[in-house]
Design an enzyme around this catalytic site. Sequence first.
Site, PDB file in Angstrom:
ATOM      1  CE1 TYR A   9      -3.874   2.103   0.285  1.00 44.27           C
ATOM      2  CE2 TYR A   9      -3.490   2.289   2.641  1.00 44.27           C
ATOM      3  CZ  TYR A   9      -4.199   2.636   1.515  1.00 44.27           C
ATOM      4  OH  TYR A   9      -5.253   3.510   1.620  1.00 44.27           O
ATOM      5  CE  LYS A  49      -8.077   2.741   0.471  1.00 48.02           C
ATOM      6  NZ  LYS A  49      -7.194   3.866   0.769  1.00 48.02           N
ATOM      7  CD  GLU A  81      -8.533   5.053  -2.327  1.00 48.59           C
ATOM      8  OE1 GLU A  81      -7.448   5.492  -1.917  1.00 48.59           O
ATOM      9  OE2 GLU A  81      -9.494   4.803  -1.569  1.00 48.59           O
ATOM     10  CG  ASP A 136      -9.274   9.490  -1.132  1.00 50.18           C
ATOM     11  OD1 ASP A 136      -8.176   9.051  -0.775  1.00 50.18           O
ATOM     12  OD2 ASP A 136      -9.851   9.111  -2.170  1.00 50.18           O
ATOM     13  N   GLY A 145      -8.505  20.574   1.469  1.00 48.55           N
ATOM     14  CA  GLY A 145      -9.139  19.920   0.338  1.00 48.55           C
ATOM     15  C   GLY A 145     -10.120  18.875   0.838  1.00 48.55           C
ATOM     16  CB  ALA A 205      -7.938  14.621   3.249  1.00 46.09           C
ATOM     17  CG  ASN A 253      -7.389   6.480   5.220  1.00 45.49           C
ATOM     18  OD1 ASN A 253      -6.814   7.222   6.017  1.00 45.49           O
ATOM     19  ND2 ASN A 253      -8.144   6.945   4.257  1.00 45.49           N
TER      20      ASN A 253
END
Length: 569
Positions: free
Chosen positions: A109, A182, A253, A277, A311, A313, A471
């Site tokens: 990841y 993911k 995503e 996100d 933004g 996130a 995450n």
Amino acid sequence: MHHDYELDTTRRDATMQIRTRGRAVLANPMTNRGTAFTTAERQELEISGLLPTGVNSMSTQARRTYEQYQSARTPFAKHNYLANLRDRNEILFYRVFADHLEEMMPIIYTPTIGEVIERFSVEYNRPRGVFLSIDRPEQIEQSLREYGLDADDVDLLVATDSEGILGIGDQGIGGIQIAIGKISVYTAAAGIHPRRAIPIVLDTGTDNLGLLNSSFYLGARHPRVRGERYDAFIKAFVEACAAVFPHAMIHWEDFGATNAHRILEAYRDDYCTFNDDIQGTAAVVLAALLAGINASGQQLPEHRVVSFGAGSAGIGIAQLLMDHMVAAGIPREQAQAKFYPIGLQGLYVDDMDDLLDFQRPFARPRSEVAQWGFRPGENISLLDVVREVKPTILIGTSTAGGAFTEEVVKEMHKHCERPIIFPLSNPTARAEANPADLIEWTDGHALIATGSPFDDVDHNEIRHHIAQANNALIFPGIGLGVAACQASRVTDSMISAAAQALAARANTYLPGSSLLPSINELRPVSAQVAIAVAQAAEREGVARRPLTEPLTDIFQRMWMPEYPPIEVI
């Protein structure tokens, strides 16, 4: 619907029925177990002469595989080795991944996946996933069906349009790799069977000139399509997903900030969709914040929050924390007044013309900054805001490496005994600060969570364990909980329940302890999060199949990477 085999992927103790023979058995990564086939199985499957004589246990295979993995010299080479292993023997891949979870997570990841995505077209080998083109929207439903799974076989559809990949931006069709990565984490962390999730790339073109000018590029060779045609493509995709896989959650995503929020808001009330996100990042950061607030000695209403990099996130985190404040009894107007978002043009002020719809509610009144002595058009910097606001929480999602300078941090610490500072940007080079510096500048008082993994920091005979707000601590449990109860939607209360379940696993009483659990605890963490999510879904009335025995139901859904019993048919 498997032509080579049949397996109940919702049960961890199911028998695999194999109908193929010979080389076809070894060619399928789900039926192939290589040297672990017993002598009797080899005879029945007609593969005796296709394998070395020796029979190995899975543990021996895993040890051999790990030695081979270690011989790869770079993170990228290690990723390629594991990807090739997954294409040969998927169960063994997940066994090795599970055995070395903390070590391999950065390889499978973030951050290594960024380089893998950038080099997708150059390194292209074996396709995995579904590729949908905006130039052929009429093929969406057919393409989904071509993956070979029936309506009840799929829990997750991980989809990206690749515009906002990690910290590296528009990567065109290479974004399929973030969806693949993911799903690997969903499986390793939450036990969602790898055949119950589909990686999907929505190829709408790319504005990356390097890709457009590369003879190797495999995506649509034109600039990104936007506007009505893009929206129609997304609508057709969502409707096709609902038709083909009615019980699956769509996991959005790495979309660009504007589209990410628009798409989530457009479909979240009518379809089971989740944006990692926005919602996943917000939930894991909220969990770390709740643990940090608990350790700070200040009550929730006393905190003031600066979001640097507002933004998708950054605003998502602010929104979820604000909702938590409101749920705790703080009036919404009072809660919203505690947030200060900062973007490229400085502090967001309500008379700015270029704010996006999701940013505008958090913009500060012009009258407020006028009292600080700033006039319209002036850039109000992070240091300016810290001096004026005296924040207790500083969150970085800007990808501006080193933005949390010594001057900024010391100014914050002057007015806050235990500042909560989260430099969350990935990869490591883009983190707003190094935890070792934050510990030094605050004499060990900072409460820290980062986006990338950092080493522990020793200061004044205390070892500070740096929480990684990964995450992976939250989205696998959310997906598992949604799948287990067949939730029709993902609600805000389900996300909040996930964050609170994660925060409950942190031990903030010992000096230097991490604000979040270790990556090595992913499976128990995911199980606890899944139970909380499924129970919240039932309370909200969106669980189509409520859990009868939560612990048992979740445990039975968590697939283990072990070779199942074989029945040759």
